[in-house]
Design an enzyme around this catalytic site. Structure first.
Site, PDB file in Angstrom:
ATOM      1  N   GLU A  52     -21.937 -15.564  78.250  1.00 26.19           N
ATOM      2  CA  GLU A  52     -22.750 -14.407  77.877  1.00 26.19           C
ATOM      3  C   GLU A  52     -22.177 -13.128  78.470  1.00 26.19           C
ATOM      4  O   GLU A  52     -22.150 -12.082  77.833  1.00 26.19           O
ATOM      5  CB  GLU A  52     -24.196 -14.587  78.374  1.00 26.19           C
ATOM      6  CG  GLU A  52     -24.934 -15.783  77.785  1.00 26.19           C
ATOM      7  CD  GLU A  52     -24.731 -17.060  78.585  1.00 26.19           C
ATOM      8  OE1 GLU A  52     -23.626 -17.283  79.129  1.00 26.19           O
ATOM      9  OE2 GLU A  52     -25.671 -17.862  78.665  1.00 26.19           O
ATOM     10  N   ARG A 187      -5.847 -36.725  78.106  1.00 27.18           N
ATOM     11  CA  ARG A 187      -5.441 -36.438  79.499  1.00 27.18           C
ATOM     12  C   ARG A 187      -5.642 -34.973  79.832  1.00 27.18           C
ATOM     13  O   ARG A 187      -6.039 -34.623  80.939  1.00 27.18           O
ATOM     14  CB  ARG A 187      -3.947 -36.756  79.699  1.00 27.18           C
ATOM     15  CG  ARG A 187      -3.630 -38.201  79.894  1.00 27.18           C
ATOM     16  CD  ARG A 187      -2.137 -38.348  80.156  1.00 27.18           C
ATOM     17  NE  ARG A 187      -1.739 -39.737  80.223  1.00 27.18           N
ATOM     18  CZ  ARG A 187      -0.472 -40.153  80.268  1.00 27.18           C
ATOM     19  NH1 ARG A 187       0.515 -39.269  80.239  1.00 27.18           N
ATOM     20  NH2 ARG A 187      -0.199 -41.439  80.336  1.00 27.18           N
ATOM     21  N   ARG A 210       2.579 -34.231  78.112  1.00 29.59           N
ATOM     22  CA  ARG A 210       3.864 -33.746  77.603  1.00 29.59           C
ATOM     23  C   ARG A 210       3.896 -33.619  76.091  1.00 29.59           C
ATOM     24  O   ARG A 210       4.576 -32.773  75.543  1.00 29.59           O
ATOM     25  CB  ARG A 210       4.986 -34.693  78.060  1.00 29.59           C
ATOM     26  CG  ARG A 210       5.103 -34.826  79.558  1.00 29.59           C
ATOM     27  CD  ARG A 210       6.180 -35.793  79.978  1.00 29.59           C
ATOM     28  NE  ARG A 210       6.003 -37.127  79.405  1.00 29.59           N
ATOM     29  CZ  ARG A 210       5.198 -38.064  79.912  1.00 29.59           C
ATOM     30  NH1 ARG A 210       4.503 -37.815  81.015  1.00 29.59           N
ATOM     31  NH2 ARG A 210       5.078 -39.247  79.331  1.00 29.59           N
TER      32      ARG A 210
END
Ligand code: AOF
Ligand code: ZN
Length: 350
Positions: A52, A187, A210
Site C-alpha cells: 500500500e 528452488r 541455474r
C-alpha cells in the site's frame, strides 16, 4: 463499482515479490480513480515498505491525490506497528473512499483489525475477491502463520516403475530439462532446500538456481550421525547442517565453522524438531529434494504439504525406490498422504 481486472492486477503485482519477502506474504496494491489506475505497488523485500505504501507513493509521485479513490489490495491492510506503520491508517489519512481486499490477513496481529480500522471511520470495505488465488499464492505464509512451521514441498523424480536411481545409485537425468527447470523455479521460491547426507555423498549437488532466473535458496543438509567427511559443494555460509547432539568431533565442528556452515544440533532424529529449529532460523518454506531416507522420514512425519512428482516414461527394473519407510503397511491400513492444508501435484514428464 468493483472491477475484477484491478484485483487481478494487484495479484499479478504481488507475485513480483516472490522469493524476496518471506516470511512475509506477497502483497500487491492498485489505486483506481475515475476508472483508471493512478498508482501501483507491491511488497518488494522483507523488512521494506508494504504494498500500500508503495502504491500511495507511486500515485503521489505522479501528482494524484488519493481522496475518494478505490484501493484494490490482495491482502487485508495491516493494523499493527511492525517494521512499518499500519497501512490501514495510511489509507485513512489519505482519505480513500473504498477498499477492496482479496483475503483477510491470518496474522493474529491483524486478522480483521485492518478491516475494522477502516470501517470505523467510514471507509467502505469489502473482501473475498479472487480469494482462492490469493490464498494459493501465499500458501507458505498462510501455513506458517497458523502452524509455526515451514511449509514443506517434497520433490520426487521417478521412473514409471517407481525408482529414483538405478541399481548403481546413478540418478542424474531421470527427468528432462523442463522438469529440472521447474525444480530450479521452485528452488528460487522457497527459503531452503533439504537433502540428506547420502545425496550429498552420491551427487555432490550445489542446490543453486541455474536453469531459471532467480535467487538461490538456503541449503539444509541432514547428517544425523555426522557421516560426511571433508568438503562438498553445499558447504558455505548459506548452509545449515543438522546433526544429532554429540555426533560431530570438535575437529569437524571447526571445519564447518570455518566454512560458515550453521550447525543445528537436535536431541533425536525427528522431522518436527528439525522443522521447529529451521523455523526459528526464519525458514518458512522448504523443498525436500532427497534421497529416499529423507523422503521417507518426511512423509512418515505427516508434515509434508505438497508433493511434486515427476514421472519419466522410463523403466529400470531394479534400483533405488523413492521412499524408505521405517516399517511396512497393509492395503487395509496404509500410510496415507495428508497434504495438511497443502496440495498434491502430479507432473508427468519425459
Ligand atoms: C500489508 N501490506 O504489503 C504486507 C503485509 O514486519 P512487518 O511490519 O513488515 O509486518 C509483516 C506483517 O504484515 C506480515 O506478517 C503480514 O501480516 C502483514 N503483511 N501487510 O498491509 C503488505 N506485506
Ligand atoms: Zn501494511
Amino acid at each position: 463499482m468493483f472491477r475484477i481486472e484491478f484485483m487481478q492486477r494487484a495479484l499479478y503485482l504481488a507475485e513480483r515479490g516472490k522469493g524476496f519477502v518471506s516470511p512475509n506474504p506477497m502483497v500487491g496494491c492498485v489505486i483506481v480513480k475515475d476508472g483508471r489506475i493512478i498508482g501501483e505497488g507491491w511488497h518488494k523485500r522483507f523488512g521494506e515498505a508494504h504494498a500500500e505504501v508503495n502504491a500511495v507513493l507511486d500515485a503521489e509521485s505522479r501528482g494524484f491525490s488519493l481522496e475518494n479513490s478505490d484501493v484494490y489490495v490482495s491482502l487485508e491492510p495491516c493494523s499493527h506497528f511492525g517494521k512499518t506503520p499500519p497501512c490501514a491508517k495510511l489509507l485513512i489519512d489519505k482519505k480513500v473512499k473504498r477498499v477492496f481486499i482479496s483475503c483477510l490477513d491470518p496474522n493474529p496481529l491483524v486478522a480483521g483489525n485492518g478491516v475494522n480500522m477502516l470501517k470505523n471511520v467510514g471507509v467502505e470495505v469489502s473482501y473475498g475477491f479472487l480469494e482462492d488465488k490469493a490464498k494459493r499464492l501465499n500458501r507458505f505464509f498462510f501455513y506458517h502463520i497458523k502452524h509455526k512451521l515451514p511449509y514443506v514441498i517434497l520433490k520426487l523424480a521417478t521412473t514409471l516403475d517407481g525408482f529414483i536411481a538405478d541399481k548403481n545409485g546413478s540418478s542424474k537425468w531421470i527427468t528432462n530439462e523442463n522438469s529440472r527447470r521447474e525444480v530450479h523455479r521452485i528452488r528460487s521460491e522457497v527459503d531452503a532446500v533439504v537433502v540428506g547426507s547420502g545425496t550429498v555423498m552420491a551427487d555432490n549437488p550445489s542446490l543453486t538456481v541455474r536453469l531459471v532466473k532467480g535467487r538461490n535458496p538456503k541449503k539444509v543438509v541432514v547428517d544425523f550421525n555426522g557421516k560426511l567427511e571433508g568438503d562438498y559443494n553445499v558447504f558455505d555460509k548459506n548452509c545449515f547442517l543438522i546433526t544429532l547432539k554429540g555426533a560431530l568431533s570438535e575437529e569437524k565442528k571447526g571445519f564447518y565453522a570455518q566454512k560458515g556452515v550453521k550447525l543445528i544440533e537436535i536431541e533425536k532424529p525427528d522431522v518436527e524438531l528439525m522443522l521447529k529449529e529451521l523455523y526459528k532460523n526464519n525458514i518458512a518454506s522448504l523443498l525436500v529434494e532427497g534421497g529416499s531416507g529423507i523422503a521417507g522420514m518426511f512423509v512418515e512425519s505427516g508434515l509434508v504439504n505438497e508433493i511434486m512428482l515427476f514421472v519419466a516414461p522410463k523403466f529400470l527394473g531394479e534400483g533405488k525406490r523413492a521412499f524408505n519407510l521405517s516399517k511396512s503397511f497393509t492395503i487395509e491400513d496404509p500410510l496415507k498422504f495428508d497434504a495438511n492444508d497443502g496440495f498434491l501435484r502430479f507432473v508427468l514428464r519425459s
